[in-house]
Design a protein around this motif. Sequence first.
Motif, PDB file in Angstrom:
ATOM      1  N   PHE A   1       0.621  -0.994  -0.439  1.00 10.12           N
ATOM      2  CA  PHE A   1       0.259  -0.208   0.157  1.00 10.12           C
ATOM      3  C   PHE A   1       1.154   1.484  -0.087  1.00 10.12           C
ATOM      4  CE2 PHE A   1      -3.123  -3.202   2.170  1.00 10.12           C
ATOM      5  CZ  PHE A   1      -3.571  -3.617   1.100  1.00 10.12           C
ATOM      6  N   THR A   2       2.236   0.729   0.087  1.00 10.94           N
ATOM      7  CA  THR A   2       2.765   2.104   0.292  1.00 10.94           C
ATOM      8  C   THR A   2       4.059   2.668  -0.198  1.00 10.94           C
ATOM      9  OG1 THR A   2       4.658   0.944   2.056  1.00 10.94           O
ATOM     10  CG2 THR A   2       2.886   2.738   3.009  1.00 10.94           C
ATOM     11  N   THR A   3       4.335   1.358  -1.651  1.00 13.53           N
ATOM     12  CA  THR A   3       5.332   1.839  -2.248  1.00 13.53           C
ATOM     13  C   THR A   3       5.735   0.430  -2.691  1.00 13.53           C
ATOM     14  OG1 THR A   3       7.965   0.665  -2.315  1.00 13.53           O
ATOM     15  CG2 THR A   3       6.769  -0.033  -0.803  1.00 13.53           C
ATOM     16  N   ARG A   4       6.252   0.750  -4.297  1.00 20.60           N
ATOM     17  CA  ARG A   4       6.366  -0.038  -5.653  1.00 20.60           C
ATOM     18  C   ARG A   4       7.201  -1.470  -5.038  1.00 20.60           C
ATOM     19  NH1 ARG A   4       8.312   3.227 -10.491  1.00 20.60           N
ATOM     20  NH2 ARG A   4       8.279   4.874  -8.915  1.00 20.60           N
ATOM     21  N   GLN A   5       8.644  -0.419  -4.068  1.00 16.37           N
ATOM     22  CA  GLN A   5       8.730  -1.368  -3.422  1.00 16.37           C
ATOM     23  C   GLN A   5       8.844  -2.655  -3.840  1.00 16.37           C
ATOM     24  OE1 GLN A   5      11.888  -0.325  -1.303  1.00 16.37           O
ATOM     25  NE2 GLN A   5      13.132   0.811  -2.453  1.00 16.37           N
ATOM     26  N   ARG A   6       8.783  -4.676  -3.841  1.00 20.53           N
ATOM     27  CA  ARG A   6       8.230  -5.554  -3.538  1.00 20.53           C
ATOM     28  C   ARG A   6       8.968  -6.812  -2.842  1.00 20.53           C
ATOM     29  NH1 ARG A   6       7.633 -10.402  -6.061  1.00 20.53           N
ATOM     30  NH2 ARG A   6       9.221  -9.714  -7.959  1.00 20.53           N
ATOM     31  N   ILE A   7       7.993  -7.148  -1.434  1.00 22.07           N
ATOM     32  CA  ILE A   7       9.082  -7.544   0.180  1.00 22.07           C
ATOM     33  C   ILE A   7       8.447  -9.231  -0.528  1.00 22.07           C
ATOM     34  CG2 ILE A   7       9.222  -8.095   2.919  1.00 22.07           C
ATOM     35  CD1 ILE A   7       8.619  -4.316   0.387  1.00 22.07           C
ATOM     36  N   VAL A   8       9.579 -10.113  -0.079  1.00 21.82           N
ATOM     37  CA  VAL A   8       9.171 -11.100  -0.511  1.00 21.82           C
ATOM     38  C   VAL A   8       9.560 -12.580   0.976  1.00 21.82           C
ATOM     39  CG1 VAL A   8       8.890 -13.459  -1.544  1.00 21.82           C
ATOM     40  CG2 VAL A   8       8.980 -11.062  -2.827  1.00 21.82           C
ATOM     41  N   PRO A   9       8.929 -12.983   1.636  1.00 25.10           N
ATOM     42  CA  PRO A   9       9.852 -13.946   2.702  1.00 25.10           C
ATOM     43  C   PRO A   9       9.579 -14.878   1.687  1.00 25.10           C
ATOM     44  CG  PRO A   9       6.635 -13.232   3.288  1.00 25.10           C
ATOM     45  CD  PRO A   9       7.645 -12.472   1.960  1.00 25.10           C
ATOM     46  N   ILE A  10      10.815 -15.240   2.440  1.00 16.29           N
ATOM     47  CA  ILE A  10      10.943 -16.490   1.159  1.00 16.29           C
ATOM     48  C   ILE A  10      10.613 -18.056   1.704  1.00 16.29           C
ATOM     49  CG2 ILE A  10      13.071 -18.077   0.292  1.00 16.29           C
ATOM     50  CD1 ILE A  10      12.461 -15.572  -1.097  1.00 16.29           C
ATOM     51  N   ALA A  11       9.260 -19.111   1.452  1.00 13.14           N
ATOM     52  CA  ALA A  11       9.315 -20.513   1.678  1.00 13.14           C
ATOM     53  C   ALA A  11      10.098 -20.941   0.143  1.00 13.14           C
ATOM     54  CB  ALA A  11       8.184 -20.449   2.028  1.00 13.14           C
ATOM     55  N   LEU A  12      10.462 -21.901   0.480  1.00 17.15           N
ATOM     56  CA  LEU A  12      11.131 -22.864  -0.403  1.00 17.15           C
ATOM     57  C   LEU A  12      10.239 -24.744  -1.160  1.00 17.15           C
ATOM     58  CD1 LEU A  12      13.566 -24.602  -2.292  1.00 17.15           C
ATOM     59  CD2 LEU A  12      13.815 -25.684  -0.241  1.00 17.15           C
ATOM     60  N   ARG A  13       9.946 -24.132  -2.277  1.00 15.38           N
ATOM     61  CA  ARG A  13       8.894 -25.371  -2.897  1.00 15.38           C
ATOM     62  C   ARG A  13      10.132 -25.610  -3.498  1.00 15.38           C
ATOM     63  NH1 ARG A  13       3.495 -22.904  -3.685  1.00 15.38           N
ATOM     64  NH2 ARG A  13       3.454 -24.417  -4.837  1.00 15.38           N
ATOM     65  N   GLY A  14      10.352 -27.368  -2.605  1.00 15.57           N
ATOM     66  CA  GLY A  14      10.698 -28.634  -3.144  1.00 15.57           C
ATOM     67  C   GLY A  14      10.352 -29.892  -3.510  1.00 15.57           C
ATOM     68  N   GLY A  15      10.458 -30.972  -3.968  1.00 16.03           N
ATOM     69  CA  GLY A  15       9.669 -31.306  -4.932  1.00 16.03           C
ATOM     70  C   GLY A  15      10.662 -31.711  -6.041  1.00 16.03           C
ATOM     71  N   ALA A  16      10.647 -32.753  -7.170  1.00 14.99           N
ATOM     72  CA  ALA A  16      11.416 -33.186  -8.247  1.00 14.99           C
ATOM     73  C   ALA A  16      11.262 -32.563  -9.269  1.00 14.99           C
ATOM     74  CB  ALA A  16      10.686 -34.732  -8.629  1.00 14.99           C
ATOM     75  N   ALA A  17      10.179 -31.597  -9.425  1.00 15.02           N
ATOM     76  CA  ALA A  17      11.171 -30.785 -10.729  1.00 15.02           C
ATOM     77  C   ALA A  17      12.127 -30.054 -10.637  1.00 15.02           C
ATOM     78  CB  ALA A  17       9.419 -29.762 -10.963  1.00 15.02           C
ATOM     79  N   ALA A  18      11.911 -29.002  -8.784  1.00 19.38           N
ATOM     80  CA  ALA A  18      12.671 -28.228  -8.179  1.00 19.38           C
ATOM     81  C   ALA A  18      14.168 -28.924  -8.576  1.00 19.38           C
ATOM     82  CB  ALA A  18      12.307 -27.764  -6.783  1.00 19.38           C
ATOM     83  N   TRP A  19      14.255 -30.178  -8.344  1.00 18.03           N
ATOM     84  CA  TRP A  19      15.892 -30.498  -7.868  1.00 18.03           C
ATOM     85  C   TRP A  19      15.974 -30.642  -9.455  1.00 18.03           C
ATOM     86  CZ3 TRP A  19      15.149 -28.405  -4.054  1.00 18.03           C
ATOM     87  CH2 TRP A  19      14.042 -29.000  -3.125  1.00 18.03           C
ATOM     88  N   ARG A  20      14.912 -31.309  -9.926  1.00 15.28           N
ATOM     89  CA  ARG A  20      15.740 -31.416 -11.418  1.00 15.28           C
ATOM     90  C   ARG A  20      16.026 -29.739 -11.728  1.00 15.28           C
ATOM     91  NH1 ARG A  20      13.699 -36.111 -15.041  1.00 15.28           N
ATOM     92  NH2 ARG A  20      12.957 -37.564 -13.441  1.00 15.28           N
TER      93      ARG A  20
END
Length: 321
Positions: free
Chosen positions: A256-275
């Motif tokens: 609501f206050t800026t064009r900057q973006r803040i991302v709390p990272i949460a890894l999404r693992g699994g076969a596709a990610a490891w490939r």
Amino acid sequence: MRALRYSRYGPPEVLEVVEIPEPVPRPGELVVRVLAASLNPLDWKIRSGHLRYLPGSAGPPRGVGCDFAGEVAGSGGATPGFFPGARVFGTLSPFGRQGTCATTIVVGVDRVAPTPDALTDAMAAALPIAAGTAVQALADHARLAAGHRLAVVGAAGGVGHFAVRYARHIGARVTGACGPDNVEFVRSLGADAVVDYTRDDWRAIGAPYDTVFDTTGHTRWGDCRGAMVPEGVYLNTSPDASSVAATMADALRARFTTRQRIVPIALRGGAAAWRRLASLAAAGALVPHLRETVGLAGVADAMRAMERGHGRGKIVVDVAR
Ligand SMILES: NC(=O)c1ccc[n+]([C@@H]2O[C@H](COP(=O)([O-])OP(=O)(O)OC[C@H]3O[C@@H](n4cnc5c(N)ncnc54)[C@H](OP(=O)(O)O)[C@@H]3O)[C@@H](O)[C@H]2O)c1
């Protein structure tokens, strides 16, 4: 089979090398002879009981470790594409009772990928959680591209060193912030600028940044926003619940206050990610630094060192030792 396990939450002293029966695969699961595992801060956070209230989290007795590489030794029924002797790597769920610091595990085919010929088992075991987090943060969330300016806070650690190497591989300009003992190491990763955070302020060097990636939780967006471009992205791996909550609150406020973006990272693992990691590693974009290899009995000391919070690269476990 041999495994490193614990029967109550607590300090590294709770770890024991024990003999236990081999696990039995269910349909869709592979039996894997583990040839290497790697350690992540997640492993000691689970062992110490910090994450005991997460829904679905299995308490002790349980094993240690999520990342592994090894060889298929059997399966619970049809597992197309995976044959005995095939080299694979991946992760166990952090919420289950098995651990990868063991000579044998069973794991769903949706959690493994083939190990590329170019990688040793130790290198493959070092990848999933740390490299997966770095790549998803920078490629998927920040859309980092050649010429972008990136600051990596915690540039020497498991996640941070992969972030520096990946970013340099794609042609981004990287400032790495680290402690005094890791300055030469981060320089050797190819960072364009290295800042010892005990002496200098990385925000004054290399700014304005398109992306700030804090792998340590030592910053908040509010500390960094002035060093970022108007549409910059701030990413945080958030080591504990209060840091997750703070980053989520900042993400909401920023909408609501800026064009900057803040991302709390949460890894999404699994076969596709490891490939995907396998292809990037085979192409030289993710070269793990293997700081130390320990046997099962050496994991307690390795965890003590990791808990001090000044890691460099990855610690690999040779489960046969
Ligand atoms: N959210 C997720 O999905 C996710 C995924 C993976 C990891 N994580 C979390 O991310 C964190 C990092 O993981 P990791 O595997 O990279 O850990 P690590 O290998 O232990 O590295 C931590 C790094 O933090 C640095 N550090 C310590 N104090 C610092 C400070 N004041 N300022 C800047 N850097 C500092 C240390 O380097 P120096 O000695 O150079 O200070 C060290 O290299 C852990 O808390 C982990 O649980 C979260």
